[in-house]
Write a protein that holds these residues in place. Structure first.
Motif, PDB file in Angstrom:
ATOM      1  N   ASN A  57       2.398  14.079   4.168  1.00 39.88           N
ATOM      2  CA  ASN A  57       3.499  13.115   4.045  1.00 39.88           C
ATOM      3  C   ASN A  57       4.418  13.432   2.867  1.00 39.88           C
ATOM      4  O   ASN A  57       5.248  12.618   2.492  1.00 39.88           O
ATOM      5  CB  ASN A  57       2.951  11.685   3.897  1.00 39.88           C
ATOM      6  CG  ASN A  57       2.369  11.171   5.202  1.00 39.88           C
ATOM      7  OD1 ASN A  57       2.687  11.669   6.274  1.00 39.88           O
ATOM      8  ND2 ASN A  57       1.510  10.168   5.104  1.00 39.88           N
ATOM      9  N   SER A  75      -0.545  11.183   1.667  1.00 40.68           N
ATOM     10  CA  SER A  75      -1.325  12.334   2.114  1.00 40.68           C
ATOM     11  C   SER A  75      -0.521  13.612   1.928  1.00 40.68           C
ATOM     12  O   SER A  75       0.711  13.587   1.811  1.00 40.68           O
ATOM     13  CB  SER A  75      -1.723  12.169   3.583  1.00 40.68           C
ATOM     14  OG  SER A  75      -0.575  12.210   4.407  1.00 40.68           O
ATOM     15  N   ASP A  86       7.020   9.158   4.583  1.00 39.29           N
ATOM     16  CA  ASP A  86       6.345   8.381   5.627  1.00 39.29           C
ATOM     17  C   ASP A  86       6.465   6.886   5.339  1.00 39.29           C
ATOM     18  O   ASP A  86       5.860   6.390   4.395  1.00 39.29           O
ATOM     19  CB  ASP A  86       4.871   8.779   5.706  1.00 39.29           C
ATOM     20  CG  ASP A  86       4.144   8.088   6.841  1.00 39.29           C
ATOM     21  OD1 ASP A  86       4.810   7.654   7.800  1.00 39.29           O
ATOM     22  OD2 ASP A  86       2.910   7.971   6.771  1.00 39.29           O
ATOM     23  N   GLY A 126       0.824  -1.205   0.000  1.00 40.60           N
ATOM     24  CA  GLY A 126       0.000   0.000   0.000  1.00 40.60           C
ATOM     25  C   GLY A 126       0.857   1.254   0.000  1.00 40.60           C
ATOM     26  O   GLY A 126       2.084   1.206  -0.030  1.00 40.60           O
ATOM     27  N   PHE A 127       0.177   2.395   0.050  1.00 36.55           N
ATOM     28  CA  PHE A 127       0.847   3.685  -0.052  1.00 36.55           C
ATOM     29  C   PHE A 127      -0.044   4.709   0.635  1.00 36.55           C
ATOM     30  O   PHE A 127      -1.263   4.680   0.478  1.00 36.55           O
ATOM     31  CB  PHE A 127       1.044   4.012  -1.533  1.00 36.55           C
ATOM     32  CG  PHE A 127       1.960   5.162  -1.824  1.00 36.55           C
ATOM     33  CD1 PHE A 127       3.066   5.435  -1.043  1.00 36.55           C
ATOM     34  CD2 PHE A 127       1.725   5.970  -2.939  1.00 36.55           C
ATOM     35  CE1 PHE A 127       3.922   6.480  -1.340  1.00 36.55           C
ATOM     36  CE2 PHE A 127       2.572   7.014  -3.253  1.00 36.55           C
ATOM     37  CZ  PHE A 127       3.670   7.266  -2.451  1.00 36.55           C
ATOM     38  N   HIS A 128       0.559   5.623   1.413  1.00 36.93           N
ATOM     39  CA  HIS A 128      -0.232   6.630   2.133  1.00 36.93           C
ATOM     40  C   HIS A 128       0.251   8.033   1.739  1.00 36.93           C
ATOM     41  O   HIS A 128       0.891   8.728   2.532  1.00 36.93           O
ATOM     42  CB  HIS A 128      -0.108   6.421   3.638  1.00 36.93           C
ATOM     43  CG  HIS A 128      -1.021   7.304   4.439  1.00 36.93           C
ATOM     44  ND1 HIS A 128      -0.824   7.545   5.783  1.00 36.93           N
ATOM     45  CD2 HIS A 128      -2.133   7.991   4.090  1.00 36.93           C
ATOM     46  CE1 HIS A 128      -1.766   8.358   6.219  1.00 36.93           C
ATOM     47  NE2 HIS A 128      -2.572   8.645   5.210  1.00 36.93           N
ATOM     48  N   GLN A 132      -7.279   1.727   6.962  1.00 40.14           N
ATOM     49  CA  GLN A 132      -6.199   1.453   6.012  1.00 40.14           C
ATOM     50  C   GLN A 132      -6.655   1.266   4.568  1.00 40.14           C
ATOM     51  O   GLN A 132      -5.819   1.294   3.647  1.00 40.14           O
ATOM     52  CB  GLN A 132      -5.469   0.172   6.430  1.00 40.14           C
ATOM     53  CG  GLN A 132      -6.367  -1.071   6.268  1.00 40.14           C
ATOM     54  CD  GLN A 132      -5.725  -2.354   6.688  1.00 40.14           C
ATOM     55  OE1 GLN A 132      -4.807  -2.833   6.038  1.00 40.14           O
ATOM     56  NE2 GLN A 132      -6.214  -2.917   7.783  1.00 40.14           N
ATOM     57  N   LEU A 172       3.750  -0.634   4.789  1.00 44.23           N
ATOM     58  CA  LEU A 172       2.545  -1.171   4.146  1.00 44.23           C
ATOM     59  C   LEU A 172       2.911  -2.250   3.130  1.00 44.23           C
ATOM     60  O   LEU A 172       2.610  -2.146   1.946  1.00 44.23           O
ATOM     61  CB  LEU A 172       1.759  -0.037   3.493  1.00 44.23           C
ATOM     62  CG  LEU A 172       1.331   1.102   4.415  1.00 44.23           C
ATOM     63  CD1 LEU A 172       0.601   2.185   3.631  1.00 44.23           C
ATOM     64  CD2 LEU A 172       0.460   0.593   5.561  1.00 44.23           C
ATOM     65  N   THR A 192      -6.177   6.475  -3.164  1.00 39.13           N
ATOM     66  CA  THR A 192      -5.059   7.324  -2.748  1.00 39.13           C
ATOM     67  C   THR A 192      -5.092   8.660  -3.479  1.00 39.13           C
ATOM     68  O   THR A 192      -4.809   9.710  -2.889  1.00 39.13           O
ATOM     69  CB  THR A 192      -3.701   6.629  -2.972  1.00 39.13           C
ATOM     70  OG1 THR A 192      -3.603   6.163  -4.315  1.00 39.13           O
ATOM     71  CG2 THR A 192      -3.522   5.456  -2.030  1.00 39.13           C
ATOM     72  N   GLU A 224      -8.048   2.780   2.098  1.00 41.09           N
ATOM     73  CA  GLU A 224      -7.704   3.669   0.978  1.00 41.09           C
ATOM     74  C   GLU A 224      -6.212   3.617   0.664  1.00 41.09           C
ATOM     75  O   GLU A 224      -5.801   3.932  -0.453  1.00 41.09           O
ATOM     76  CB  GLU A 224      -8.148   5.102   1.256  1.00 41.09           C
ATOM     77  CG  GLU A 224      -7.280   5.910   2.171  1.00 41.09           C
ATOM     78  CD  GLU A 224      -7.629   7.403   2.116  1.00 41.09           C
ATOM     79  OE1 GLU A 224      -6.677   8.199   2.020  1.00 41.09           O
ATOM     80  OE2 GLU A 224      -8.814   7.766   2.184  1.00 41.09           O
ATOM     81  N   TRP A 225      -5.374   3.184   1.619  1.00 40.91           N
ATOM     82  CA  TRP A 225      -3.931   3.107   1.362  1.00 40.91           C
ATOM     83  C   TRP A 225      -3.588   1.987   0.390  1.00 40.91           C
ATOM     84  O   TRP A 225      -2.510   1.990  -0.203  1.00 40.91           O
ATOM     85  CB  TRP A 225      -3.164   2.891   2.659  1.00 40.91           C
ATOM     86  CG  TRP A 225      -3.483   3.860   3.762  1.00 40.91           C
ATOM     87  CD1 TRP A 225      -4.065   5.089   3.630  1.00 40.91           C
ATOM     88  CD2 TRP A 225      -3.237   3.673   5.158  1.00 40.91           C
ATOM     89  NE1 TRP A 225      -4.204   5.676   4.868  1.00 40.91           N
ATOM     90  CE2 TRP A 225      -3.702   4.834   5.817  1.00 40.91           C
ATOM     91  CE3 TRP A 225      -2.665   2.651   5.903  1.00 40.91           C
ATOM     92  CZ2 TRP A 225      -3.612   4.978   7.210  1.00 40.91           C
ATOM     93  CZ3 TRP A 225      -2.572   2.800   7.278  1.00 40.91           C
ATOM     94  CH2 TRP A 225      -3.041   3.958   7.923  1.00 40.91           C
ATOM     95  N   TYR A 226      -4.484   1.034   0.245  1.00 39.74           N
ATOM     96  CA  TYR A 226      -4.236  -0.112  -0.640  1.00 39.74           C
ATOM     97  C   TYR A 226      -5.032  -0.020  -1.939  1.00 39.74           C
ATOM     98  O   TYR A 226      -5.062  -0.973  -2.705  1.00 39.74           O
ATOM     99  CB  TYR A 226      -4.568  -1.405   0.098  1.00 39.74           C
ATOM    100  CG  TYR A 226      -3.595  -1.719   1.219  1.00 39.74           C
ATOM    101  CD1 TYR A 226      -2.452  -2.482   0.986  1.00 39.74           C
ATOM    102  CD2 TYR A 226      -3.805  -1.237   2.505  1.00 39.74           C
ATOM    103  CE1 TYR A 226      -1.554  -2.766   2.006  1.00 39.74           C
ATOM    104  CE2 TYR A 226      -2.902  -1.507   3.536  1.00 39.74           C
ATOM    105  CZ  TYR A 226      -1.788  -2.276   3.274  1.00 39.74           C
ATOM    106  OH  TYR A 226      -0.896  -2.535   4.283  1.00 39.74           O
TER     107      TYR A 226
END
Length: 279
Positions: free
Chosen positions: A150, A147, A162, A143-145, A203, A167, A212, A205-207
């Protein structure tokens, strides 16, 4: 790296080690020492666990995740993960090359002109699209965050910084538990188990490649509501140019300004984070 100096810095009081550079973090409050051998570093200290196997796995996953981000084309400062012995227990610590405070994307988004903020969104979007279009090669759950808070904008280029939690490799259920295990907020660790399904959903939306991007646009819309129309227009155009694989889902999420899920805004209020959202 001088581990003794790092250990002394971590156990020192805040006046000695330096004030936190951000209080918006869910997992910890990163700090940058004003002087000494780590003055050019940001230090992030996380909660320890009594499970040595889980800590060892965390270290391996973090190394894999940092490597995967770089392989996928994500600009990342030099970042090192340590399990540092402190007062009889191993504590997860990230030591990262510091980026100039004036390059942080969130305050730049607040102070810039509309045209400047759209340029920043394009830079951050480029990182998002590059990551997801290269992520198939890893053959594992990743995954990826990305934001707004970040990212830094360095010489017009978005730099992501971040890496926690890593993830990669963890199942959805495992990551849901980690969101509680490593929360810096005792209240979250106490209340969270009763709402595990809701916490686990944070979590998702991070995947999701589409989510994202939608999340980035939603953050910008909440940060500068008067410019929401321009950000939605940019997001829809960017999707068609750079993320066609996920076009249908992404466009559906940008019909109107995206909103945070109700349960997450509730958690933010519970944790005293209202007014400073985790963008």
């Amino acid at each position: 790296m001088d581990l003794d100096a790092l250990r002394a810095l971590i156990v020192a009081d805040s006046a000695t080690r330096g004030q936190p550079i951000s209080k918006l973090g869910y997992f910890c409050a990163p700090f940058r020492p004003a002087t000494g051998p780590f003055a050019d570093k940001v230090i992030k200290v996380y909660r320890g666990l009594n499970d040595d196997a889980a800590l060892d796995r965390l270290a391996r996953c973090h190394d894999d995740y940092a490597a995967a981000l770089r392989t996928a084309g994500v600009p990342l400062p030099v970042t090192e993960f340590l399990l540092l012995p402190v007062e009889g227990r191993r504590v997860p610590v990230i030591v990262q090359e510091a980026l100039p405070s004036e390059t942080m994307m969130r305050p730049l988004m607040q102070s810039g002109s509309r045209a400047q903020t759209i340029e920043m969104m394009e830079s951050a979007g480029d990182v998002i699209a590059t990551f997801w279009n290269n992520a198939d090669q890893f053959h594992t759950r990743i995954g990826f965050h990305p934001s707004i808070r970040n990212f830094a904008i360095v010489d017009g280029r978005a730099v992501f910084f971040d890496t926690f939690p890593p993830l990669i490799h963890y199942s959805r259920e495992e990551m849901g538990k980690m969101l509680l295990q490593f929360s810096d907020k005792a209240l979250m660790r106490w209340v969270g188990p009763f709402l595990q399904k809701k916490v686990t959903g944070i979590q998702d939306e991070w995947y999701s490649p589409a989510e994202t991007l939608v999340g980035l646009v939603g953050s910008a819309c909440r940060l500068r509501p008067d410019d929401a129309g321009a950000y939605l227009e940019w997001g829809r155009d960017f999707t068609r140019r750079r993320m066609t694989r996920w076009e249908d889902e992404a466009l559906l999420g940008m019909v109107e300004p995206p909103r945070l899920p109700g349960y997450w805004t509730g958690f933010r209020k519970l944790l005293g984070l209202q007014g400073e959202p985790n963008l």
